[in-house]
Write a protein that holds these residues in place. Structure first.
Motif, PDB file in Angstrom:
ATOM      1  N   LEU A1294       0.823  -1.208   0.000  1.00 60.23           N
ATOM      2  CA  LEU A1294       0.000   0.000   0.000  1.00 60.23           C
ATOM      3  C   LEU A1294       0.857   1.259   0.000  1.00 60.23           C
ATOM      4  N   SER A1295       2.081   1.122   0.348  1.00 59.61           N
ATOM      5  CA  SER A1295       2.943   2.308   0.401  1.00 59.61           C
ATOM      6  C   SER A1295       3.826   2.424  -0.837  1.00 59.61           C
ATOM      7  N   ASP A1296       4.555   1.354  -1.135  1.00 63.49           N
ATOM      8  CA  ASP A1296       5.481   1.419  -2.277  1.00 63.49           C
ATOM      9  C   ASP A1296       5.773  -0.006  -2.713  1.00 63.49           C
ATOM     10  N   SER A1297       4.852  -0.545  -3.535  1.00 60.37           N
ATOM     11  CA  SER A1297       5.003  -1.941  -3.963  1.00 60.37           C
ATOM     12  C   SER A1297       6.200  -2.108  -4.888  1.00 60.37           C
ATOM     13  N   ASP A1315       5.585 -13.663  -7.648  1.00 57.69           N
ATOM     14  CA  ASP A1315       4.190 -13.575  -7.183  1.00 57.69           C
ATOM     15  C   ASP A1315       3.776 -12.127  -7.020  1.00 57.69           C
ATOM     16  N   LEU A1316       4.664 -11.328  -6.392  1.00 60.10           N
ATOM     17  CA  LEU A1316       4.320  -9.920  -6.189  1.00 60.10           C
ATOM     18  C   LEU A1316       4.163  -9.203  -7.529  1.00 60.10           C
ATOM     19  N   ALA A1317       5.038  -9.543  -8.488  1.00 53.84           N
ATOM     20  CA  ALA A1317       4.975  -8.861  -9.797  1.00 53.84           C
ATOM     21  C   ALA A1317       3.679  -9.220 -10.522  1.00 53.84           C
ATOM     22  N   CYS A1318       3.282 -10.486 -10.390  1.00 50.45           N
ATOM     23  CA  CYS A1318       2.023 -10.892 -11.033  1.00 50.45           C
ATOM     24  C   CYS A1318       0.859 -10.153 -10.410  1.00 50.45           C
ATOM     25  N   GLU A1319       0.859 -10.084  -9.054  1.00 51.17           N
ATOM     26  CA  GLU A1319      -0.235  -9.379  -8.367  1.00 51.17           C
ATOM     27  C   GLU A1319      -0.226  -7.897  -8.735  1.00 51.17           C
ATOM     28  N   MET A1320       0.968  -7.345  -8.824  1.00 50.95           N
ATOM     29  CA  MET A1320       1.082  -5.914  -9.151  1.00 50.95           C
ATOM     30  C   MET A1320       0.550  -5.644 -10.547  1.00 50.95           C
ATOM     31  N   ILE A1321       0.900  -6.527 -11.522  1.00 48.91           N
ATOM     32  CA  ILE A1321       0.426  -6.312 -12.887  1.00 48.91           C
ATOM     33  C   ILE A1321      -1.082  -6.461 -12.952  1.00 48.91           C
ATOM     34  N   ALA A1322      -1.582  -7.503 -12.150  1.00 48.96           N
ATOM     35  CA  ALA A1322      -3.033  -7.680 -12.136  1.00 48.96           C
ATOM     36  C   ALA A1322      -3.701  -6.467 -11.543  1.00 48.96           C
ATOM     37  N   GLY A1323      -3.068  -5.916 -10.527  1.00 49.74           N
ATOM     38  CA  GLY A1323      -3.646  -4.710  -9.926  1.00 49.74           C
ATOM     39  C   GLY A1323      -3.626  -3.550 -10.883  1.00 49.74           C
ATOM     40  N   MET A1324      -2.538  -3.438 -11.611  1.00 50.32           N
ATOM     41  CA  MET A1324      -2.465  -2.344 -12.573  1.00 50.32           C
ATOM     42  C   MET A1324      -3.541  -2.501 -13.633  1.00 50.32           C
ATOM     43  N   LEU A1325      -3.854  -3.758 -13.908  1.00 54.21           N
ATOM     44  CA  LEU A1325      -4.864  -3.984 -14.938  1.00 54.21           C
ATOM     45  C   LEU A1325      -6.268  -3.905 -14.356  1.00 54.21           C
ATOM     46  N   GLY A1326      -6.368  -3.634 -13.032  1.00 54.68           N
ATOM     47  CA  GLY A1326      -7.676  -3.416 -12.445  1.00 54.68           C
ATOM     48  C   GLY A1326      -8.139  -4.521 -11.562  1.00 54.68           C
ATOM     49  N   GLY A1328      -7.687  -6.063  -8.215  1.00 54.37           N
ATOM     50  CA  GLY A1328      -7.060  -5.920  -6.907  1.00 54.37           C
ATOM     51  C   GLY A1328      -6.184  -4.713  -6.770  1.00 54.37           C
ATOM     52  N   SER A1329      -6.487  -3.710  -7.450  1.00 54.86           N
ATOM     53  CA  SER A1329      -5.656  -2.495  -7.352  1.00 54.86           C
ATOM     54  C   SER A1329      -5.759  -1.809  -5.987  1.00 54.86           C
ATOM     55  N   GLU A1330      -6.823  -2.136  -5.204  1.00 50.28           N
ATOM     56  CA  GLU A1330      -6.979  -1.484  -3.894  1.00 50.28           C
ATOM     57  C   GLU A1330      -5.936  -1.962  -2.873  1.00 50.28           C
ATOM     58  N   TYR A1331      -5.269  -3.066  -3.184  1.00 50.42           N
ATOM     59  CA  TYR A1331      -4.258  -3.576  -2.260  1.00 50.42           C
ATOM     60  C   TYR A1331      -2.878  -3.012  -2.550  1.00 50.42           C
ATOM     61  N   PHE A1332      -2.821  -2.143  -3.513  1.00 48.75           N
ATOM     62  CA  PHE A1332      -1.523  -1.567  -3.879  1.00 48.75           C
ATOM     63  C   PHE A1332      -1.593  -0.052  -3.753  1.00 48.75           C
ATOM     64  N   ASP A1333      -0.482   0.504  -3.973  1.00 53.08           N
ATOM     65  CA  ASP A1333      -0.380   1.953  -3.843  1.00 53.08           C
ATOM     66  C   ASP A1333      -0.787   2.660  -5.127  1.00 53.08           C
ATOM     67  N   PHE A1334      -1.498   1.915  -6.073  1.00 51.56           N
ATOM     68  CA  PHE A1334      -1.945   2.588  -7.287  1.00 51.56           C
ATOM     69  C   PHE A1334      -3.207   3.373  -6.968  1.00 51.56           C
ATOM     70  N   ASN A1342      -7.815   7.002 -17.303  1.00 50.10           N
ATOM     71  CA  ASN A1342      -6.887   7.268 -16.199  1.00 50.10           C
ATOM     72  C   ASN A1342      -5.514   7.636 -16.714  1.00 50.10           C
ATOM     73  N   PRO A1343      -4.791   8.354 -15.860  1.00 51.11           N
ATOM     74  CA  PRO A1343      -3.436   8.679 -16.276  1.00 51.11           C
ATOM     75  C   PRO A1343      -2.602   7.419 -16.394  1.00 51.11           C
ATOM     76  N   GLN A1344      -1.461   7.583 -16.934  1.00 48.61           N
ATOM     77  CA  GLN A1344      -0.600   6.431 -17.143  1.00 48.61           C
ATOM     78  C   GLN A1344       0.021   5.991 -15.814  1.00 48.61           C
ATOM     79  N   LEU A1345       0.374   4.727 -15.720  1.00 47.17           N
ATOM     80  CA  LEU A1345       1.039   4.174 -14.559  1.00 47.17           C
ATOM     81  C   LEU A1345       2.483   3.871 -14.892  1.00 47.17           C
ATOM     82  N   SER A1346       3.349   4.045 -13.865  1.00 47.66           N
ATOM     83  CA  SER A1346       4.759   3.703 -14.074  1.00 47.66           C
ATOM     84  C   SER A1346       4.913   2.212 -13.836  1.00 47.66           C
TER      85      SER A1346
END
Length: 1412
Positions: A1294-1297, A1315-1326, A1328-1334, A1342-1346
């Motif tokens: 939630l702070s800096d994945s 595992d974290l990278a897969c979850e992060m990409i899934a979050g970026m794609l919408g 589970g994004s609430e579990y990340f700092d996106f 939406n604006p672009q994501l880094s």
């Protein structure tokens, strides 16, 4: 001269030395080798004496020897009235040989003793050691006190000192001895029934020659012309009865008195009769010449003069015989005689001088009498009796109701001097009826008293052992037995006091009366004693006393007639009335009232009628009426009774400061002092009797209504005065120092009211078991005698060492001066001052009581003495008022002036004016009173009578003005004593009213210190301190800084005081200074805790101050000067330091930081003993130390006050959590419980609890938008190859994945990173994004994501490499690639859509613009 005739005809009075030490006898046995003759010869007890002729030498002045002989024992005692002699009693036992004659002869440096026994003659020489002439190594004091018998030893049995006589089978009847004037030859004449032997001993060689003295067959021619020439008489009629030697012009003669009353003079050279005379025939009074009932006796007056006592069947007479040259023969000698008739009594012994014949008589009733006749003048007063002392009178022993007989009898029997110690011991033997005896010398009177009481009590119990009796019966038995014991004492006293002989002590003008176990002196009487006691030939006395009464014969006759009436009345008043009169005087009843009762009893009487018959009263009244000049005679008698001259200048008593020394003061020995004190007592009692009887006469003549005349009042004054003298002479007092004496003297000395050289017990005389003496005797031996001698020398200019003075010149004059010192109205303070120093408080109080109702002289001195005595007895409430009443007399009374002001500057200023009787100025009088009160206050302070010290100080302040410079001193005294008593409020108000500012501050300081010591802090808080607050605060602050900080409640008090006053900045400063003291000065275990508490209180105080003034000036402690705490100035700015030093200002933040640091140290101190070494460490270092000890919450708390990294703390905690999880042998609870886990849910597992703590601390301490702490924790976990807890991963996501992903990749945790990278990409794609700092997912809108392309690329590469060996990595690589591909596709699509949308929007915007 008439006066010399008066002295020659005046009577003598017996004075018995009393309360003496038991005699220590030197026992000597003389062995002559003869057979026992005691059973063949009956000898009577004989005695005599010898007085030293040389009186200029202090060693031989008032010195004499008396002796007594019985059977084979000769006892000699040497007595000096001036020097206390040692080893002065010699007992010589001539074994089995009775003593016939004793003679003593004085040479320049020796005394020769000649003794004749029935079988031997003896000569002994006792050297007299003269100081300065003796070669002995002894000190002069020792030589002075050595008797001539001092060195007697067994050498006395030297054969050259005696010669055994041969009586040819017969016993001698009489003997005489003589030492020639050149001391070369000793002559011994021993008379047998039918012959006279003469033994001549050479004193140099000891050779002895014996001759028989007898009549030749042919009578010498020159005897033919003598009257009474001897004609044929048998030898039995010519048995000698008495003999004496005479030496005339170097010719020795023996004068022999025969039984037929014939007196012969024998020549020693020719052994022939020189002259003879028939005494009875020459006397001219007729008679048969038969021997009378008494033995004829001969006494030698001088070599030419002799005195004979002749007794025949008709009368007895004294005949004075002189040896004179015969006028008819050129070389002849004849005898002349002069006769004096003797009284009709039995003669025991007599002695004669050139002017007097002294005789000791007894009557059939067993009473003894001493009389003398003066035959040197035709105006002789025939025989004049001497007044002998009566035995103790049992009628003086009065039993009062309710008084134990034991107490009454003991006080009477053991009164000093009443019964000798030997008498009481003998009576005890008789009472016990046992032969058990003990050494009287080793027995003190107190022990003897206990023995007597025990013996009587044993007898009482023996009588009561079989009975039960009432109290009255017990008292009756007790009275009877005590009376029996008293009778034993009385019998032995009478037996031991029987006179056995007398000797005239010519140089002393006295007579020694030898008794069985003691001796007495007959001293000259004064006029009143002669008239009252003797009363013989008073008509002739009147002619001799006329010079004493202005040469007025009528006045003298009236005086004598008045004394005759007084004497008559004294004989008529019973002893019972006299004793009752004395008791009432002692109880301070009015003398007029007492006399009225006495007159009423003797005139009116009671039921039995008057005590005096009417004819006696008429006789008294008639005799008074016959006195023509009654009033002048009365006034003359009062003048005689007066002891002091009221017009004489005051005596400077302070000069008499020395004491008796053992160096021969006149009458300074034990015997001399006893005789002197007894003489004072005798004369006081006589004069008291005269005053009493005279007052009775005045009452009878004047009546009760006219008892206010001057003569009556004067007589009453004299009556009281003489009663006081009698009381002083009889009052028993311990001869030892009383209990508490040293303490009392020290108190007086510290108050400068008593000097060491006037100690009342400083005497060389030994007590020798005499526990008690009389008040007068103790006074004389300690100070009184020397004072009297100094007065005698100053008044008469006598030289006691050079002039030959007899007792009439010295004894009576000394008695007069002693009476002047004792006289209540006397201006001399010697006796009161001495009595004041004895510390015998009962006697002092009794003395003052006796004088309080009538004596107006020395009132202040006596009141002062009484006050001191009462104070010593614990009656301070009485003493304080007496001291107050005495205060005005400081400059009026010489005694007080000397005692109080002696060591003050005022003394020298006022001494002359006071001595001259001049008035003292008011200022000086007030100053003297100030000194007086100060010394009295010192006394009370030494007795801890502080209540009365306050009272005295108030009394002194009442005498002073408000502006008096001495006032603050007494105000300080009031304050100090209130303070010592615990009267703190009174002490405070006393210091408030003190007029002296400096004293007020000093008193305030004492009050503060005392209240702190007594923990009376509420009281100290309550005082208003009006005008004293600054001084008070300064005092308290100084005390706080001077005390050890470990036991210092003063800072707390100061805090409370300032808080109570509302001055919170001062309170904060006090607390901060206390915290500093705890840091610097304290090594106590709880110092850190107290320091933290002080800093917390300091913060609290500052929070209560206006925000503009929430600061304090930092105090300086240690060796530097402590800056003033008072910073509350009006402008709110800190004051500059007085010395220009920089003032450090502390604000809230500074104090908080210090508090946090202190608390950290406190926490650390629980786990590190060397915490003191880290007090100066930086906060960062301290935090690391705390973390190393497991004190993570404390370390984090410390970090909040300072700006330093907390990452090491979390790293340490993370390590601890991992260790707790992995190492089951480590009990994590040990450090967990040291942290604050109050808000944490309880976990049963220590590891779980540790991770929970870590979670809470990370979440609580991580700053917003920061991941430093989590990064540090994750890095530490990854470094330890530990799994990251889910909460940490979730939080980090939630702070800096991206950072978390990078950390995983960096630490080669590839699977977790995949595992974290897969979850992060899934979050970026919408998904589970609430579990990340996106903030949003990938979307067209939406604006672009880094996207962490580099990290994922690196991850893919690593997975690919590891996938070659491990299928799991290969699967992760495939999955991640798919997700990345999906993300790329999605991003492309969305990018295209965004581009299309952007074109459409741009197109619409242009159309819109074109439209407008």
């Amino acid at each position: 001269m008439p006066t010399s005739k008066l002295h020659a005809n005046m009577s003598y009075r017996e004075v018995i030395p009393k309360n003496l030490s038991p005699a220590e006898w030197i026992e000597v046995k003389i062995h002559t080798g003869t057979q026992s003759t005691l059973q063949d010869l009956k000898t009577f007890e004989t005695s005599g004496g010898y007085c030293y002729k040389s009186r200029k030498n202090v060693q031989t002045r008032n010195r004499f020897i008396y002796w007594r002989a019985y059977q084979d024992v000769l006892e000699l005692s040497e007595v000096s009235l001036d020097i206390s002699l040692q080893r002065n009693h010699l007992r010589m036992r001539f074994t089995d040989s009775a003593v016939l004659n004793v003679s003593l002869t004085e040479q320049a440096k020796a005394i020769t003793l000649l003794v004749v026994t029935v079988s031997s003659v003896h000569r002994y020489v006792f050297p007299l050691k003269i100081v300065g002439q003796d070669e002995s190594t002894a000190s002069p004091e020792d030589l002075l006190s050595q008797s001539i018998f001092y060195d007697v030893n067994e050498k006395i049995n030297d054969p050259s000192t005696f010669f055994v006589t041969d009586g040819f089978g017969t016993m001698p009847t009489v003997a005489v001895s003589y030492l020639s004037q050149n001391s070369q030859v000793a002559y011994f004449a021993v008379a047998y029934q039918s012959k006279l032997l003469l033994h001549i001993m050479n004193c140099v060689t000891g050779n002895t020659v014996t001759h028989e003295v007898k009549e030749a067959h042919l009578m010498p021619r020159f005897l033919s012309n003598l009257k009474g020439a001897l004609t044929g008489r048998s030898e039995t009629q010519e048995a000698a009865t008495s003999m004496a030697f005479s030496e005339i012009e170097e010719n020795i003669f023996i004068l022999v008195l025969y039984r037929n009353n014939e007196l012969r003079l024998w020549s020693v050279d020719s052994l022939q009769t020189v002259a003879s005379i028939n005494c009875l025939g020459e006397s001219g009074h007729g008679g048969s010449g038969a021997q009378g009932p008494q033995n004829n006796q001969l006494r030698k007056i001088s070599d030419q003069n002799f005195c004979l006592f002749i007794s025949n069947d008709r009368r007895s007479e004294f005949i004075c015989v002189s040896i004179v040259a015969d006028s008819n023969e050129n070389s002849g000698i004849s005898l002349t005689q002069n006769s004096v008739p003797a009284p009709q009594m039995d003669l025991i012994d007599f002695d004669a001088t050139s002017s007097h014949i002294w005789a000791l008589w007894s009557n059939p009733a067993g009473d003894f009498n001493v009389s003398a006749i003066y035959f040197a003048s035709n105006n002789a007063i025939k025989w004049v009796s001497a007044a002998l002392e009566p035995p103790p009178d049992r009628y003086c022993l009065t039993m009062e109701q309710g008084v134990d007989p034991r107490e009454s009898y003991c006080s009477y029997i053991f009164h000093p001097g009443r019964f000798d110690r030997n008498v009481i011991a003998k009576a005890l033997y008789m009472f016990r009826r046992v032969n058990l005896q003990f050494d009287v010398k080793q027995l003190s009177m107190s022990v003897l008293k206990e023995q007597v009481c025990q013996a009587v009590e044993d007898e009482i119990q023996n009588e009561l052992k079989d009975f039960v009796v009432t109290d009255d019966e017990y008292l009756e038995i007790s009275m009877r037995l005590w009376d029996r014991f008293y009778s034993c004492c009385e019998q032995y006293h009478i037996k031991f006091s029987e006179p056995t002989g007398l000797a005239v002590l010519g140089g002393m003008d006295a007579v020694c009366l030898v008794r069985r176990q003691s001796f007495a002196l007959l001293r000259p009487c004064e006029v009143l004693e002669h008239l009252l006691l003797i009363g013989e030939h008073n008509e002739e006395v009147a002619t001799y006393v006329a010079p004493l009464f202005r040469n007025d014969p009528e006045m003298a006759k009236g005086f004598v007639d008045l004394m005759n009436v007084v004497t008559l009345l004294d004989k008529l008043i019973s002893e019972e009335l006299k004793i009752d009169f004395d008791k009432q005087l002692y109880q301070r009843e009015s003398p007029i009232t007492v006399i009225g009762k006495l007159v009423s009893r003797i005139t009116v009487g009671d039921e039995d009628g008057p005590l005096l018959p009417s004819n006696s009263l008429k006789q008294i009244q008639q005799k008074l009426q016959e006195i023509p000049n009654l009033t002048p005679s009365l006034e003359m008698l009062l003048d005689v009774l007066c002891m002091i001259d009221p017009d004489a200048p005051p005596h400077d008593y302070s000069l008499s400061t020395r004491f008796l020394q053992p160096s021969g003061a006149l009458l300074g020995s034990e015997y001399g002092l006893s005789i002197l004190s007894e003489t004072v007592k005798q004369m006081a009692m006589i004069r008291f009797s005269v005053c009493r009887n005279l007052l009775v006469l005045q009452y009878m003549v004047n009546g009760p209504d006219k008892m206010g005349t001057a003569n009556v009042l004067t007589n009453i004054n004299y009556l009281n005065s003489y009663y006081t003298l009698v009381w002083i002479a009889e009052m028993p007092i311990s001869s030892n120092t009383p209990a508490g004496f040293e303490a009392s003297i020290q108190r007086l000395s510290r108050a400068q009211l008593f000097s060491g050289y006037t100690r009342p017990y400083a005497s060389h005389l030994r007590n020798n078991g005499n526990d008690q003496t009389t008040l007068l005797r103790l006074f004389l031996q300690s100070k009184g005698l020397f004072s009297a001698l100094s007065m005698l020398l100053r008044s008469d200019s006598m030289q006691l060492e050079s002039e030959q003075l007899n007792l009439r010149q010295t004894l009576l004059q000394l008695v007069g001066y002693i009476n002047k010192m004792l006289w209540p109205d006397s201006p001399i303070y010697v006796f009161p001052e001495w009595l004041f120093g004895t510390c015998h408080h009962i006697i002092v109080q009794d003395y003052v009581r006796l004088l309080s109702s009538w004596c107006t002289v020395k009132v202040h001195a006596r009141r002062f003495m009484l006050a001191v005595s009462l104070l010593d007895c614990g009656e301070a409430h009485k003493a304080v008022y007496l001291f107050h009443q005495t205060a005005p007399g400081v400059v009026e009374d010489d005694f007080l002036f000397e005692q109080v002001l002696k060591n003050t500057p005022l003394y020298s200023k006022l001494h002359e004016s006071v001595s001259r009787g001049e008035a003292v100025s008011t200022e000086d009088a007030k100053l003297a009173m100030v000194h007086y009160y100060l010394k009295v206050i010192q006394l009370f302070e030494q007795h801890s009578a502080l209540d009365y010290v306050i009272q005295l100080a108030h009394m002194a302040m009442n005498e002073l003005q408000r502006d008096d410079p001495q006032l603050p001193m007494f105000q300080s005294i009031v304050f100090n004593n209130h303070l010592q008593l615990g009267h703190y409020e009174e002490a405070y108000y006393a210091l408030v009213y003190n007029a002296d500012t400096s004293r007020r501050k000093d008193c305030l300081r004492q009050l503060v210190i005392t209240l702190f010591q007594n923990k009376s802090l509420p009281l100290l808080m309550r005082f208003p301190y009006i005008g004293l607050q600054d001084e008070f605060e300064s005092i308290v602050e100084s005390r706080a800084r001077s005390m050890s900080i470990d036991q210092n409640d003063v800072y707390n008090f100061l805090y409370a005081f300032h808080t109570n006053k509302g001055n919170m900045r001062k309170a904060a400063t006090v607390m901060y200074e206390q915290a500093m003291r705890f840091q610097v000065d304290s090594d106590a275990p709880n110092a850190l805790e107290k320091r933290c508490s002080s800093l917390l209180i300091c913060l609290n105080c500052l929070h209560l101050v206006d925000s503009r003034y929430r600061w304090i000036a930092k105090p300086t402690i240690g060796d530097e000067r402590v800056a003033s705490i008072d910073q509350d100035n009006d402008d709110g700015e800190p004051k500059s330091d007085e010395n220009g030093q920089e003032v450090v200002v502390l604000e809230l933040a500074d104090i908080r930081r210090e508090l946090v640091h202190a608390e950290a140290l406190k926490e650390l101190s629980h786990y590190r003993k060397d915490v003191a070494a880290y007090e100066r460490s930086t906060p960062e270092e301290l935090s690391y130390l705390l973390a190393s000890c497991g004190l993570y919450t404390a370390a984090l708390k410390l970090s909040r006050g300072y700006s330093f990294s907390v990452l090491p703390i979390f790293e340490s905690l993370t390590t601890a959590c991992v260790t707790a999880t992995e190492d089951k042998g480590v009990d994590a609870w040990n450090w967990l419980q040291n942290n604050d886990m109050a808000d944490l849910p309880h976990r049963s597992n220590a590891a779980d609890m540790a991770w929970t703590l870590l979670q809470k601390l990370v979440l609580d301490n991580e700053a917003k938008d920061s991941t430093l702490i989590r990064k540090s924790v994750v890095q530490r976990l990854l470094a330890l190859n530990a799994f990251l807890p889910q909460w940490l991963v979730d939080s980090y996501k939630l702070s800096d994945s991206r950072e978390l992903l990078q950390l995983f990749v960096k630490r080669n945790r590839l699977l977790e990173a995949a595992d974290l990278a897969c979850e992060m990409i899934a979050g970026m794609l919408g998904a589970g994004s609430e579990y990340f700092d996106f903030k949003h997912s990938v979307n067209v809108t939406n604006p672009q994501l880094s996207f962490p392309i580099n990290t994922i690329d690196l991850l893919l590469h690593a997975l690919k490499i590891n996938g070659q060996e491990d299928f799991e990595y290969e699967m992760a690589h495939v999955k991640l690639e798919e997700e990345v591909h999906r993300y790329i596709q999605t991003v492309k699509r969305i990018t295209e859509d965004k581009m299309s949308l952007a074109i459409l929007q741009s197109r619409e915007e242009r159309q819109q613009q074109l439209r407008y």
